[in-house]
Scaffold this active site. Structure first.
Site, short mmCIF file in Angstrom:
data_model
loop_
_atom_site.label_atom_id
_atom_site.label_comp_id
_atom_site.label_asym_id
_atom_site.label_seq_id
_atom_site.Cartn_x
_atom_site.Cartn_y
_atom_site.Cartn_z
N SER A 107 0.78 -1.24 0.00
CA SER A 107 0.00 0.00 0.00
C SER A 107 0.81 1.29 0.00
O SER A 107 0.21 2.36 -0.06
CB SER A 107 -0.94 0.02 1.19
N ALA A 166 -9.70 -14.09 3.50
CA ALA A 166 -10.18 -14.61 4.79
C ALA A 166 -9.34 -15.82 5.20
O ALA A 166 -9.01 -15.99 6.37
CB ALA A 166 -11.66 -14.97 4.70
N TYR A 204 -10.42 1.99 6.45
CA TYR A 204 -9.41 1.68 5.43
C TYR A 204 -9.94 0.64 4.45
O TYR A 204 -10.41 -0.42 4.86
CB TYR A 204 -8.17 1.13 6.13
N SER A 205 -9.88 0.96 3.16
CA SER A 205 -10.40 0.04 2.15
C SER A 205 -9.61 0.15 0.86
O SER A 205 -9.47 1.25 0.29
CB SER A 205 -11.88 0.35 1.88
N ASN A 206 -9.13 -0.99 0.38
CA ASN A 206 -8.40 -0.99 -0.89
C ASN A 206 -9.26 -0.49 -2.04
O ASN A 206 -8.74 0.06 -3.02
CB ASN A 206 -7.90 -2.41 -1.19
N ARG A 329 -0.05 8.62 5.59
CA ARG A 329 -0.27 8.37 7.01
C ARG A 329 0.59 9.30 7.86
O ARG A 329 1.70 9.67 7.45
CB ARG A 329 0.12 6.93 7.38
N THR A 343 2.45 2.60 5.11
CA THR A 343 2.80 1.23 5.43
C THR A 343 2.35 0.36 4.25
O THR A 343 1.52 0.80 3.45
CB THR A 343 2.03 0.80 6.69
N THR A 345 1.39 -3.90 3.15
CA THR A 345 1.32 -5.35 3.37
C THR A 345 0.91 -6.00 2.08
O THR A 345 -0.19 -5.76 1.58
CB THR A 345 0.24 -5.71 4.41
C1 REY Z 1 -4.03 -8.19 1.96
C2 REY Z 1 -3.83 -9.50 2.67
C3 REY Z 1 -3.51 -7.01 2.74
C4 REY Z 1 -2.42 -9.73 3.14
C5 REY Z 1 -3.84 -5.68 2.12
N1 REY Z 1 -2.80 -4.99 1.69
O1 REY Z 1 -4.97 -5.26 2.03
C6 REY Z 1 -2.92 -3.67 1.21
C7 REY Z 1 -2.12 -2.82 2.19
C8 REY Z 1 -2.44 -3.56 -0.21
O2 REY Z 1 -2.73 -2.18 3.03
C9 REY Z 1 -2.22 -11.06 3.83
N2 REY Z 1 -3.13 -11.25 4.92
C10 REY Z 1 -0.78 -11.04 4.34
C11 REY Z 1 -4.07 -12.18 4.89
C12 REY Z 1 -4.87 -12.30 6.15
O3 REY Z 1 -4.27 -12.90 3.93
N3 REY Z 1 -5.78 -13.41 6.13
O4 REY Z 1 -0.57 -10.75 5.52
O5 REY Z 1 0.09 -11.30 3.51
O6 REY Z 1 -0.88 -2.83 2.09
#
Ligand code: REY
Length: 422
Positions: A107, A166, A204-206, A329, A343, A345
Site C-alpha cells: 500500500s 479470509a 481503510y479500504s483498498n 499516514r 505502510t 502489506t
Molecule cells: C491483503 C492481505 C492485505 C495480506 C492488504 N494490503 O490489504 C494492502 C495494504 C495492499 O494495506 C495477507 N493477509 C498477508 C491475509 C490475512 O491474507 N488473512 O498478511 O500477507 O498494504
C-alpha cells in the site's frame, strides 16, 4: 519541526475526535501536526536526535526471531545514509538480504496514486470535492462520494480483500495469477452496502485506491503505469521502482517474499504474483533507497504545490497516535515526533516508509514476510530507532530500545485492518 508535548497532542486529538462523526466537513481539516510547526525553518537533521542504528539492528534481529526470514532498513538523514540488514533474501540459496534488493511495497503504492491525483488538482483537471461519479458516471452507488472521501478512506466502500483473503494461503493462491479489471474489483466491493455515509468515518479500504486508479486513467488518458513513470519515477530517477502489472516477476536483484499459512507450517514463497487484486492500491515494486527519495521529495514539496501537500496532510483520526491524510499516514512517535509516509502489506512483504515533517530524514524498513502481526508490530519500532534516537539510559520506560516502542505501537497498529493483524 514536529516535536511537541504529549499534552498538546492529546488535546489536539481529543478536539478532533470530539467532532461529530456525521459532520464530514468539520472532521476533515484538523491538521494537528502542522499547528505547532508553522514558521519553523530548522531541518529535522538539525533538531532530531541522532538515529539509533544499533537499536535499529536489534529491532530487525527481533523480527527474525519472530519468524521473518530477512529484514532491512535504510535511513537517509540529510545526505548521511545508514543501511542495516539481517537474515536472508532467499531461503533456498541462503543469500543475505541487502538494501539493494527490490521488493513489493504494497500500500505504499497508495501514496504514489494520491500524488498523481494531487498533481492533476494542481493542473486544474480534478476537484477534490467533486463527486467521483462526475468523472466516472454511474460507478459508485452514491453521488455524494467525493474524490477527497476516497483518498482519505471515508467513502464507506467495502474492502473486498477482507473476503478474498479470509483464508490466507488459499486466498492468495486463488488470485496470484489472476488478472482483474478495475471494474471487477469495484463490483466485488459493491456486493456489500456502504459501511458508512460518505465522509462520516475513516475505514481503510483498498477499493478506494482502485477508484483512484480509475480516476488516474480517466483523467490522464493513460495507464497508471505511465502516469507513475512520467510524473514520479522519471523525475525522481527512481531506478528500482516499477509498476509491471500483470507481470508476475520482480526484475533485477530482489528479496523473495514468504507467506506463513494461518495454521502454521512451511512458509509459502509468494514472490511471484500479478498483484492484480491491488493494482493502484498496492502493486508497485521499489527499494528502500527509492522510497526514501520519494517520501523525502514529497514532504520537501518537490512533487506537488504547497497547497496540495497541505491537502494531503488534512488528517482524519485513525486512533490516538495516527492520522490518515490523502494517501498519506501520520504516526506520532513515543518521543513526541510525528512522521509521514505509508505502510504496506502484500503477501510476503511488510513495509514501513516514513519521513520527517521537512523530508530531511527518512527511513524505509522491510521484512520479507507478512501474515505475522508480531513481526508487523516489531517493524514499527524501526521508526522509533530512526527518529527518536537512543532511549535515555536512566529512564525506567526505556530500559531496552525494544521495550519503548513495543508498548507504544502494539496497541495502535493499523495497516490492513481486520485481516493483517493477529
Ligand atoms: C491483503 C492481505 C492485505 C495480506 C492488504 N494490503 O490489504 C494492502 C495494504 C495492499 O494495506 C495477507 N493477509 C498477508 C491475509 C490475512 O491474507 N488473512 O498478511 O500477507 O498494504
Amino acid at each position: 519541526m514536529t516535536v511537541r508535548g504529549t499534552a498538546t497532542l492529546g488535546a489536539a486529538l481529543l478536539s478532533v475526535l470530539a467532532v461529530p462523526a456525521h459532520d464530514a466537513a468539520a472532521a476533515t481539516p484538523a491538521d494537528v501536526s502542522s499547528r505547532t510547526v508553522q514558521g519553523s525553518s530548522t531541518t529535522a537533521a538539525d533538531t532530531l536526535p541522532a538515529p539509533d542504528v544499533a537499536g535499529l539492528r536489534e529491532v530487525l534481529r527481533t523480527a527474525l526471531s519472530q519468524g521473518a526470514p530477512g529484514a532491512m532498513a535504510r535511513i537517509d538523514d540529510n545526505g548521511t545514509v545508514h543501511k542495516v540488514a539481517e537474515g536472508v533474501a532467499d531461503r533456498a540459496d541462503g543469500r543475505a538480504i541487502d538494501n539493494a534488493d527490490r521488493f513489493r511495497v504494497g500500500s505504499v503504492t497508495k501514496s504514489f496514486s494520491a500524488v498523481v491525483l494531487l498533481q492533476l488538482v494542481d493542473e486544474g483537471a480534478l476537484d477534490l470535492d467533486a463527486s467521483v461519479n462526475s468523472y466516472l458516471p454511474g460507478l459508485l452507488p452514491d453521488d455524494r462520494i467525493t474524490v477527497r472521501h476516497v483518498l482519505s478512506h471515508r467513502s464507506g466502500l467495502y474492502d473486498y480483500t477482507n473476503d478474498m483473503f479470509a483464508n490466507t494461503v488459499p486466498g492468495f493462491e486463488a488470485v496470484r495469477n489472476k488478472v482483474f479489471s478495475y471494474q471487477e474489483l469495484v463490483d466485488l466491493s459493491l456486493k456489500q452496502p456502504l459501511g458508512n455515509a460518505p465522509g462520516a468515518a475513516y475505514s481503510y479500504s483498498n477499493t478506494n485506491f482502485v477508484v483512484a486508479g480509475m480516476l488516474i486513467e480517466k483523467l490522464t488518458g493513460t495507464s497508471v503505469q505511465s502516469a507513475y513513470k512520467s510524473r514520479i519515477i522519471k523525475p525522481l530517477k527512481l531506478r528500482d521502482t516499477s509498476y509491471v502489472h500483470p507481470r508476475t516477476t520482480i526484475a533485477g536483484r530482489h528479496a523473495n517474499g514468504y507467506l506463513p499459512p494461518d495454521e502454521g507450517g512451511t512458509l509459502v514463497d509468494s514472490t511471484e504474483q500479478t498483484v492484480s487484486w491491488a493494482q493502484s492500491a498496492g502493486a508497485i515494486i521499489s527499494s528502500t533507497k527509492d522510497l526514501d527519495t520519494f517520501f523525502s521529495a514529497l514532504l520537501r514539496g518537490e512533487l506537488t504545490s504547497a497547497a496540495q501537500l497541505a491537502q494531503m496532510q488534512q488528517w482524519v483520526p485513525v486512533n490516538s497516535t495516527q492520522g490518515y491524510g490523502l494517501g498519506l499516514r501520520r504516526r506520532d512517535l513515543s518521543c513526541g515526533i510525528s512522521v509521514y509516509g505509508h505502510t504496506g502489506t502484500v503477501q510476503g512483504y511488510y513495509t514501513y516508509a516514513f519521513t520527517s515533517k521537512d523530508g530531511a530524514r527518512t527511513v524505509t524498513a522491510l521484512a520479507n514476510t507478512s501474515n505475522n502481526g508480531t513481526v508487523l508490530n516489531t517493524m514499527a519500532r524501526t521508526l522509533e530507532s530512526a527518529f527518536c534516537g537512543k532511549p535515555a539510559a536512566t529512564s525506567k520506560a526505556s530500559k531496552a530500545p525494544a521495550a519503548r516502542g513495543q508498548a507504544f505501537v502494539e496497541r495502535y497498529e493499523d495497516i490492513a485492518p481486520g485481516i493483517a493483524r493477529d
